[in-house]
Scaffold this motif. Structure first.
Motif, mmCIF file in Angstrom:
data_model
loop_
_atom_site.group_PDB
_atom_site.id
_atom_site.type_symbol
_atom_site.label_atom_id
_atom_site.label_comp_id
_atom_site.label_asym_id
_atom_site.label_seq_id
_atom_site.Cartn_x
_atom_site.Cartn_y
_atom_site.Cartn_z
ATOM 1 N N LEU A 146 -9.140 -2.590 10.563
ATOM 2 C CA LEU A 146 -8.873 -2.563 11.993
ATOM 3 C C LEU A 146 -9.738 -1.508 12.671
ATOM 4 O O LEU A 146 -9.607 -0.307 12.370
ATOM 5 C CB LEU A 146 -7.376 -2.266 12.207
ATOM 6 N N ASP A 147 -10.617 -1.945 13.531
ATOM 7 C CA ASP A 147 -11.467 -1.073 14.350
ATOM 8 C C ASP A 147 -12.172 0.012 13.535
ATOM 9 O O ASP A 147 -12.145 1.192 13.882
ATOM 10 C CB ASP A 147 -10.659 -0.452 15.485
ATOM 11 N N GLY A 148 -12.771 -0.392 12.427
ATOM 12 C CA GLY A 148 -13.551 0.539 11.621
ATOM 13 C C GLY A 148 -12.762 1.312 10.584
ATOM 14 O O GLY A 148 -13.325 2.126 9.860
ATOM 15 N N TRP A 149 -11.455 1.050 10.485
ATOM 16 C CA TRP A 149 -10.604 1.764 9.541
ATOM 17 C C TRP A 149 -9.972 0.792 8.554
ATOM 18 O O TRP A 149 -9.545 -0.299 8.927
ATOM 19 C CB TRP A 149 -9.502 2.536 10.272
ATOM 20 N N PHE A 150 -9.916 1.214 7.296
ATOM 21 C CA PHE A 150 -9.271 0.449 6.231
ATOM 22 C C PHE A 150 -7.915 1.080 5.974
ATOM 23 O O PHE A 150 -7.814 2.279 5.721
ATOM 24 C CB PHE A 150 -10.136 0.502 4.961
ATOM 25 N N TYR A 151 -6.865 0.260 6.073
ATOM 26 C CA TYR A 151 -5.494 0.703 5.830
ATOM 27 C C TYR A 151 -4.969 -0.042 4.610
ATOM 28 O O TYR A 151 -4.954 -1.263 4.591
ATOM 29 C CB TYR A 151 -4.599 0.385 7.028
ATOM 30 N N ARG A 152 -4.548 0.712 3.595
ATOM 31 C CA ARG A 152 -3.931 0.107 2.412
ATOM 32 C C ARG A 152 -2.437 0.330 2.506
ATOM 33 O O ARG A 152 -1.971 1.470 2.589
ATOM 34 C CB ARG A 152 -4.476 0.707 1.113
ATOM 35 N N LEU A 153 -1.690 -0.778 2.516
ATOM 36 C CA LEU A 153 -0.235 -0.724 2.642
ATOM 37 C C LEU A 153 0.388 -1.079 1.307
ATOM 38 O O LEU A 153 0.050 -2.103 0.717
ATOM 39 C CB LEU A 153 0.252 -1.707 3.704
ATOM 40 N N GLU A 154 1.279 -0.229 0.839
ATOM 41 C CA GLU A 154 1.996 -0.463 -0.421
ATOM 42 C C GLU A 154 3.424 -0.875 -0.118
ATOM 43 O O GLU A 154 4.053 -0.332 0.792
ATOM 44 C CB GLU A 154 2.046 0.810 -1.269
ATOM 45 N N ARG A 155 3.928 -1.803 -0.935
ATOM 46 C CA ARG A 155 5.330 -2.204 -0.802
ATOM 47 C C ARG A 155 6.204 -1.027 -1.234
ATOM 48 O O ARG A 155 5.901 -0.338 -2.206
ATOM 49 C CB ARG A 155 5.623 -3.400 -1.685
ATOM 50 N N ILE A 156 7.276 -0.809 -0.497
ATOM 51 C CA ILE A 156 8.197 0.269 -0.851
ATOM 52 C C ILE A 156 9.514 -0.342 -1.334
ATOM 53 O O ILE A 156 9.837 -1.472 -0.975
ATOM 54 C CB ILE A 156 8.418 1.250 0.314
ATOM 55 N N PRO A 157 10.275 0.405 -2.114
ATOM 56 C CA PRO A 157 11.563 -0.116 -2.604
ATOM 57 C C PRO A 157 12.490 -0.446 -1.442
ATOM 58 O O PRO A 157 12.446 0.198 -0.395
ATOM 59 C CB PRO A 157 12.128 1.039 -3.428
ATOM 60 N N SER A 158 13.338 -1.426 -1.645
ATOM 61 C CA SER A 158 14.233 -1.846 -0.565
ATOM 62 C C SER A 158 15.464 -0.967 -0.446
ATOM 63 O O SER A 158 16.129 -0.980 0.568
ATOM 64 C CB SER A 158 14.658 -3.297 -0.761
ATOM 65 N N ASP A 159 15.781 -0.180 -1.470
ATOM 66 C CA ASP A 159 16.949 0.699 -1.425
ATOM 67 C C ASP A 159 16.612 1.926 -0.585
ATOM 68 O O ASP A 159 15.806 2.750 -0.973
ATOM 69 C CB ASP A 159 17.355 1.109 -2.838
#
Length: 179
Positions: A146-159
């Motif tokens: 997004l607009d020159g930036w790389f964002y890595r999103l990790e799944r987090i626990p649901s609890d």
């Protein structure tokens, strides 16, 4: 002989339908696996853009929710009953192949170059004027460029209780500074 010929004709004509159905089932199963809450874990600049470093890094640890009936982006934008679309894209490996703007995925910018196929998750609102969001799906994580930036999103626990403990423990023990 006629039965064999009929069977061959049926096979040739029905095979594309079965593979399309199989692809739809695979995408549906993948979407079910992607439902959850994700946290922005890493941010890197990959090219120029208008977003400042400070603005980009404000997204660190922000959440994105991918749920069946709701999509919530880190900026607070909510899509009720979102439309999710998963697509598989071939990787251009031939020297001299220049992808169109819509085919410039992470591998074009040096991320995930070892992939043989690129899967994307597009999220659309039911409202016609809302912009779509697009993520690359990589080993259960979501990547966003997004607009020159790389964002890595990790799944987090649901609890929620485990999540808050984990975050507090990490923040107490970590002495690293993200740059």
């Amino acid at each position: 002989m006629v039965k064999i010929l009929n069977a061959l004709i049926c096979f040739v004509f029905l095979m594309p339908f079965s593979s399309a159905y199989a692809g739809g089932v695979e995408e549906g199963e993948l979407l079910e696996k992607l439902y959850g809450v994700y946290e922005v874990a890493d941010i890197e600049r990959y090219r120029g853009g208008l977003t400042s470093r400070e603005e980009a890094f404000k997204q660190l640890d922000r959440l994105v929710k991918v749920k069946k009936g709701e999509f919530l982006f880190w900026d607070g934008n909510i899509y009720e009953n979102p439309i999710y679309e998963i697509k598989g894209h071939s990787v251009l490996n031939m020297e001299g192949d220049v992808p169109s703007a819509s085919e410039k995925f992470g591998n074009f910018f040096g991320y995930g170059q070892e992939r043989e196929k690129i899967r994307t998750l597009s999220v659309y609102s039911q409202e016609p004027n809302e912009p779509p969001y697009m993520f690359e799906v990589v080993e259960g994580n979501l990547w966003m460029f997004l607009d020159g930036w790389f964002y890595r999103l990790e799944r987090i626990p649901s609890d929620d209780s485990a999540l808050s403990f984990s975050k507090n423990a990490d923040s107490c023990l970590s002495t690293e500074t993200r740059v």
